[in-house]
Design a protein around this motif. Structure first.
Motif, PDB file in Angstrom:
ATOM      1  N   ARG A 164      22.671  25.102  20.788  1.00  0.00           N
ATOM      2  CA  ARG A 164      23.854  24.809  21.404  1.00  0.00           C
ATOM      3  C   ARG A 164      24.880  24.009  20.207  1.00  0.00           C
ATOM      4  O   ARG A 164      26.162  24.224  20.110  1.00  0.00           O
ATOM      5  N   ALA A 165      24.105  23.213  19.488  1.00  0.00           N
ATOM      6  CA  ALA A 165      24.718  22.485  18.223  1.00  0.00           C
ATOM      7  C   ALA A 165      25.202  23.581  17.359  1.00  0.00           C
ATOM      8  O   ALA A 165      26.477  23.382  16.668  1.00  0.00           O
ATOM      9  N   LEU A 166      24.581  24.513  17.018  1.00  0.00           N
ATOM     10  CA  LEU A 166      24.965  25.731  16.187  1.00  0.00           C
ATOM     11  C   LEU A 166      26.254  26.318  16.735  1.00  0.00           C
ATOM     12  O   LEU A 166      27.150  26.601  16.016  1.00  0.00           O
ATOM     13  N   VAL A 167      26.308  26.461  17.874  1.00  0.00           N
ATOM     14  CA  VAL A 167      27.444  27.409  18.655  1.00  0.00           C
ATOM     15  C   VAL A 167      28.632  26.397  18.420  1.00  0.00           C
ATOM     16  O   VAL A 167      29.853  26.610  18.022  1.00  0.00           O
ATOM     17  N   GLU A 168      28.479  25.126  18.666  1.00  0.00           N
ATOM     18  CA  GLU A 168      29.446  24.079  18.369  1.00  0.00           C
ATOM     19  C   GLU A 168      30.128  24.157  16.946  1.00  0.00           C
ATOM     20  O   GLU A 168      31.296  24.066  16.600  1.00  0.00           O
ATOM     21  N   SER A 169      29.286  24.281  16.027  1.00  0.00           N
ATOM     22  CA  SER A 169      29.453  24.090  14.773  1.00  0.00           C
ATOM     23  C   SER A 169      30.219  25.422  14.393  1.00  0.00           C
ATOM     24  O   SER A 169      31.279  25.531  13.649  1.00  0.00           O
ATOM     25  N   TYR A 170      29.753  26.676  15.015  1.00  0.00           N
ATOM     26  CA  TYR A 170      30.600  27.791  14.907  1.00  0.00           C
ATOM     27  C   TYR A 170      31.807  27.684  15.132  1.00  0.00           C
ATOM     28  O   TYR A 170      33.032  28.151  14.525  1.00  0.00           O
ATOM     29  N   GLN A 171      32.258  27.035  16.409  1.00  0.00           N
ATOM     30  CA  GLN A 171      33.582  26.846  17.073  1.00  0.00           C
ATOM     31  C   GLN A 171      34.210  25.798  16.125  1.00  0.00           C
ATOM     32  O   GLN A 171      35.552  26.163  16.014  1.00  0.00           O
ATOM     33  N   ASN A 172      33.610  24.869  15.573  1.00  0.00           N
ATOM     34  CA  ASN A 172      34.445  24.112  14.534  1.00  0.00           C
ATOM     35  C   ASN A 172      34.951  24.683  13.258  1.00  0.00           C
ATOM     36  O   ASN A 172      35.885  24.429  12.930  1.00  0.00           O
ATOM     37  N   LEU A 173      34.095  25.448  12.860  1.00  0.00           N
ATOM     38  CA  LEU A 173      34.499  26.258  11.744  1.00  0.00           C
ATOM     39  C   LEU A 173      35.779  27.174  11.882  1.00  0.00           C
ATOM     40  O   LEU A 173      36.656  27.186  11.209  1.00  0.00           O
ATOM     41  N   THR A 174      35.589  27.595  13.200  1.00  0.00           N
ATOM     42  CA  THR A 174      36.566  28.835  13.477  1.00  0.00           C
ATOM     43  C   THR A 174      38.049  27.954  13.812  1.00  0.00           C
ATOM     44  O   THR A 174      39.204  28.293  13.364  1.00  0.00           O
ATOM     45  N   ARG A 175      37.877  26.784  14.193  1.00  0.00           N
ATOM     46  CA  ARG A 175      39.011  25.964  14.446  1.00  0.00           C
ATOM     47  C   ARG A 175      39.636  25.518  12.689  1.00  0.00           C
ATOM     48  O   ARG A 175      40.879  25.514  12.879  1.00  0.00           O
ATOM     49  N   VAL A 176      38.744  25.088  12.045  1.00  0.00           N
ATOM     50  CA  VAL A 176      39.119  24.795  10.593  1.00  0.00           C
ATOM     51  C   VAL A 176      40.003  25.739  10.103  1.00  0.00           C
ATOM     52  O   VAL A 176      41.026  25.641   9.590  1.00  0.00           O
ATOM     53  N   ALA A 177      39.355  27.083  10.176  1.00  0.00           N
ATOM     54  CA  ALA A 177      40.153  28.420   9.759  1.00  0.00           C
ATOM     55  C   ALA A 177      41.212  28.431  10.202  1.00  0.00           C
ATOM     56  O   ALA A 177      42.545  28.743   9.580  1.00  0.00           O
ATOM     57  N   ASP A 178      41.385  28.275  11.552  1.00  0.00           N
ATOM     58  CA  ASP A 178      42.829  28.608  12.250  1.00  0.00           C
ATOM     59  C   ASP A 178      43.833  27.582  11.829  1.00  0.00           C
ATOM     60  O   ASP A 178      44.923  27.779  11.885  1.00  0.00           O
ATOM     61  N   TYR A 179      43.208  26.064  11.732  1.00  0.00           N
ATOM     62  CA  TYR A 179      44.128  25.034  11.372  1.00  0.00           C
ATOM     63  C   TYR A 179      44.736  25.190   9.927  1.00  0.00           C
ATOM     64  O   TYR A 179      45.952  24.991   9.815  1.00  0.00           O
ATOM     65  N   PHE A 180      43.884  25.867   9.210  1.00  0.00           N
ATOM     66  CA  PHE A 180      44.469  26.023   7.676  1.00  0.00           C
ATOM     67  C   PHE A 180      45.423  27.066   7.705  1.00  0.00           C
ATOM     68  O   PHE A 180      46.395  27.035   7.059  1.00  0.00           O
ATOM     69  N   VAL A 181      45.122  28.344   8.366  1.00  0.00           N
ATOM     70  CA  VAL A 181      46.069  29.443   8.479  1.00  0.00           C
ATOM     71  C   VAL A 181      47.450  28.907   9.101  1.00  0.00           C
ATOM     72  O   VAL A 181      48.395  29.008   8.624  1.00  0.00           O
ATOM     73  N   CYS A 182      47.468  28.303  10.150  1.00  0.00           N
ATOM     74  CA  CYS A 182      48.447  27.593  10.750  1.00  0.00           C
ATOM     75  C   CYS A 182      49.329  26.736   9.794  1.00  0.00           C
ATOM     76  O   CYS A 182      50.447  26.894   9.438  1.00  0.00           O
ATOM     77  N   LEU A 183      48.568  25.601   8.883  1.00  0.00           N
ATOM     78  CA  LEU A 183      49.188  25.015   8.183  1.00  0.00           C
ATOM     79  C   LEU A 183      50.128  25.933   7.108  1.00  0.00           C
ATOM     80  O   LEU A 183      51.171  25.683   6.436  1.00  0.00           O
ATOM     81  N   ARG A 184      49.279  26.507   6.431  1.00  0.00           N
ATOM     82  CA  ARG A 184      49.773  27.678   5.382  1.00  0.00           C
ATOM     83  C   ARG A 184      50.866  28.276   5.627  1.00  0.00           C
ATOM     84  O   ARG A 184      51.706  28.506   4.686  1.00  0.00           O
ATOM     85  N   ASN A 185      51.002  28.927   6.727  1.00  0.00           N
ATOM     86  CA  ASN A 185      51.817  29.789   7.259  1.00  0.00           C
ATOM     87  C   ASN A 185      53.166  29.293   7.990  1.00  0.00           C
ATOM     88  O   ASN A 185      54.055  29.737   7.825  1.00  0.00           O
ATOM     89  N   TYR A 186      52.985  28.150   8.635  1.00  0.00           N
ATOM     90  CA  TYR A 186      54.004  27.734   9.585  1.00  0.00           C
ATOM     91  C   TYR A 186      54.725  26.424   9.428  1.00  0.00           C
ATOM     92  O   TYR A 186      55.725  26.035   9.520  1.00  0.00           O
ATOM     93  N   LEU A 187      53.793  25.489   8.900  1.00  0.00           N
ATOM     94  CA  LEU A 187      54.193  24.043   9.146  1.00  0.00           C
ATOM     95  C   LEU A 187      54.786  23.618   7.515  1.00  0.00           C
ATOM     96  O   LEU A 187      53.993  23.992   6.616  1.00  0.00           O
ATOM     97  N   PRO A 188      55.727  23.058   7.510  1.00  0.00           N
ATOM     98  CA  PRO A 188      56.014  22.335   6.023  1.00  0.00           C
ATOM     99  C   PRO A 188      55.308  21.216   5.876  1.00  0.00           C
ATOM    100  O   PRO A 188      55.427  20.132   6.194  1.00  0.00           O
ATOM    101  N   CYS A 189      54.575  21.464   4.578  1.00  0.00           N
ATOM    102  CA  CYS A 189      53.396  20.380   4.230  1.00  0.00           C
ATOM    103  C   CYS A 189      53.010  20.584   2.877  1.00  0.00           C
ATOM    104  O   CYS A 189      53.383  21.620   2.105  1.00  0.00           O
ATOM    105  N   ASP A 190      52.316  19.646   2.395  1.00  0.00           N
ATOM    106  CA  ASP A 190      51.911  19.672   0.943  1.00  0.00           C
ATOM    107  C   ASP A 190      50.657  20.584   1.154  1.00  0.00           C
ATOM    108  O   ASP A 190      49.587  20.402   1.601  1.00  0.00           O
ATOM    109  N   LYS A 191      50.783  21.928   0.790  1.00  0.00           N
ATOM    110  CA  LYS A 191      49.743  23.036   1.042  1.00  0.00           C
ATOM    111  C   LYS A 191      48.553  22.501   0.122  1.00  0.00           C
ATOM    112  O   LYS A 191      47.433  22.838   0.658  1.00  0.00           O
ATOM    113  N   ARG A 192      48.685  21.929  -0.919  1.00  0.00           N
ATOM    114  CA  ARG A 192      47.621  21.556  -1.870  1.00  0.00           C
ATOM    115  C   ARG A 192      46.759  20.491  -1.250  1.00  0.00           C
ATOM    116  O   ARG A 192      45.667  20.657  -1.209  1.00  0.00           O
TER     117      ARG A 192
END
Length: 102
Positions: free
Chosen positions: A17-45
């Motif tokens: 279960r912990a491994l599945v949760e880690s997979y889900q967390n890593l997926t959220r991180v990737a989604d978050y970064f894509v969202c920041l990079r593409n849509y939100l005005p922020c310090d991309k660095r």
């Protein structure tokens, strides 16, 4: 026997279960970064650095969880091997007694 049951019913499923949760967390991180990079005005660095730090932490957690799961599986195999040795010894003992009786 109780240790084997605890591994099978609690520790190994919890590790999975912990491994599945880690997979889900890593997926959220990737989604978050894509969202920041593409849509939100922020310090991309800064967003990239934060994402890298979180990803590194998450991957270290995954490595730890894989190690814990592997140790549980090895412990399970050791217990089962021990049970098999006891059964083999018992069978050999019974065979020797029968052989002597004849």
């Amino acid at each position: 026997m109780a240790e084997l049951q605890m591994l099978l019913e609690e520790e190994i499923p919890a590790s999975k279960r912990a491994l599945v949760e880690s997979y889900q967390n890593l997926t959220r991180v990737a989604d978050y970064f894509v969202c920041l990079r593409n849509y939100l005005p922020c310090d991309k660095r800064k967003a990239l650095e934060e994402t890298k730090a979180y990803t590194t932490q998450s991957l270290a957690s995954v490595a730890y969880q894989i190690n814990a799961l592997a140790n549980n599986v090895l412990q399970l195999l050791d217990i089962q091997a021990s049970q098999l040795r006891r059964m083999e010894s018992s069978i050999n003992h019974i065979s020797q007694v029968r052989y002597i009786s004849f």
